[in-house]
Write an enzyme that holds these catalytic residues in place. Sequence first.
Site, PDB file in Angstrom:
ATOM      1  N   MET A   1     -22.107 -61.555 -26.160  1.00 51.24           N
ATOM      2  CA  MET A   1     -22.481 -62.830 -26.401  1.00 51.24           C
ATOM      3  C   MET A   1     -21.236 -63.815 -26.908  1.00 51.24           C
ATOM      4  O   MET A   1     -20.920 -63.653 -27.908  1.00 51.24           O
ATOM      5  CB  MET A   1     -23.684 -63.058 -27.261  1.00 51.24           C
ATOM      6  N   PRO A   2     -20.685 -64.556 -25.753  1.00 54.06           N
ATOM      7  CA  PRO A   2     -19.548 -65.334 -26.545  1.00 54.06           C
ATOM      8  C   PRO A   2     -20.013 -66.282 -27.463  1.00 54.06           C
ATOM      9  O   PRO A   2     -20.715 -67.263 -27.298  1.00 54.06           O
ATOM     10  CB  PRO A   2     -18.941 -65.733 -25.142  1.00 54.06           C
ATOM     11  N   ILE A   3     -19.122 -66.481 -28.552  1.00 54.54           N
ATOM     12  CA  ILE A   3     -19.473 -67.571 -29.404  1.00 54.54           C
ATOM     13  C   ILE A   3     -18.132 -68.435 -29.758  1.00 54.54           C
ATOM     14  O   ILE A   3     -17.102 -67.919 -29.869  1.00 54.54           O
ATOM     15  CB  ILE A   3     -19.818 -66.930 -30.879  1.00 54.54           C
TER      16      ILE A   3
ATOM     17  N   ARG B   1     -23.049 -69.140 -27.043  1.00 49.73           N
ATOM     18  CA  ARG B   1     -23.149 -70.140 -28.501  1.00 49.73           C
ATOM     19  C   ARG B   1     -22.006 -70.960 -28.680  1.00 49.73           C
ATOM     20  O   ARG B   1     -20.902 -70.310 -28.595  1.00 49.73           O
ATOM     21  CB  ARG B   1     -23.442 -69.267 -29.320  1.00 49.73           C
TER      22      ARG B   1
END
Length: 335
Positions: free
Chosen positions: A1-3, A40
């Site tokens: 999940m890239p944040i 995100r």
Amino acid sequence: MPIVQISIVKGRDRDKVTQCIKNVAQTIATTLDAPLASVRVMVNEIEPDHFAVGTTLKSESVVPTQPPSASPAEARRTEWTIETAACHLLDAEAERREITRITDEWPELDIPTAYHVQEAIIRDKVAHGDTAVGVKLGLTSRAKQKRMGIDSPLTAVITDRMHLETGVPVDLERFIHPRIEPEIVFTMAEDLRGPGITADIAMAAVGEVRAGFEVIDSRYQNFSFALPDVIADNASSAGFYIGGIARDPAGLDLALEACVVRVNGEVVDTATGAAVQGHPGEALALAANSLAARGHYIKAGDTVLTGGLTDAVFINAGDEISVQFTNLGSIVVTA
Ligand code: OOG
Ligand code: MG
């Protein structure tokens, strides 16, 4: 999940900040080839006197101060997206905090979008270590539909972390306002892929049937929600107990399988399997067909909760709540 974290000095135009967040999310998704819902983006707003370039504070230089472009409620509404709605619900769950209906602020939240919110929540849970173990149906019985004021069934996803060991008391510290409801639970022997699934086809794919007791814990105040709200909230899912007796459904008439719910020894409700769509197999078929419309299917090995047979009962500290079935045994839960 890239944040992605962005820091900006406070005072920028809110609409432009919102647009910037969306553009960044889109760019990350495209360049990393990641699903948009997995990205995100968080913005930290910094006070102008908490940010210096060299020794010159931003508050001493020109700071773009703009009057707020809208009332707080309107400003918030412009920020509603699949991702912000998912984060809102995940935060409420993690902080054991009730929230108001999302549809109050985001009336455009429709059923397909709500399922996207639900999927974003499950993706987040899986990214944090949960494993999806099956499907639950919600609002399949008249008792549940009447109580919640919604007459459409829905589906949601259950994960291994929601599985509660029988004999272990309900941890009231973990939930907001938990309720419990008896369910008939299937373990699938084969994949079940809609559309066009009938109850007979569905039952032929079932391996075992067991008693279930589902703990629901809506993130909404007083369990008050419209259909898109509860879909987005993964159908109030929180926990589930599965009985120790596994039966081959071929030998049982599940429409006539009865259950008796007791709280501290008093009978509070009764039902038979016919309560859920006429037969739990109909509920299972409904799940397969409704999942197919969204590109999903039920897999061999999945657990399927076919929906509360009776109204749910509140779980209070010190309670002993039990469900006793005709052929599927009993589950006793304490709190
Ligand atoms: C929604 C979840 C419904 C069921 O079995 O009907 C459900 C709710 O009642 O909060 O799990
Ligand atoms: Mg349920």
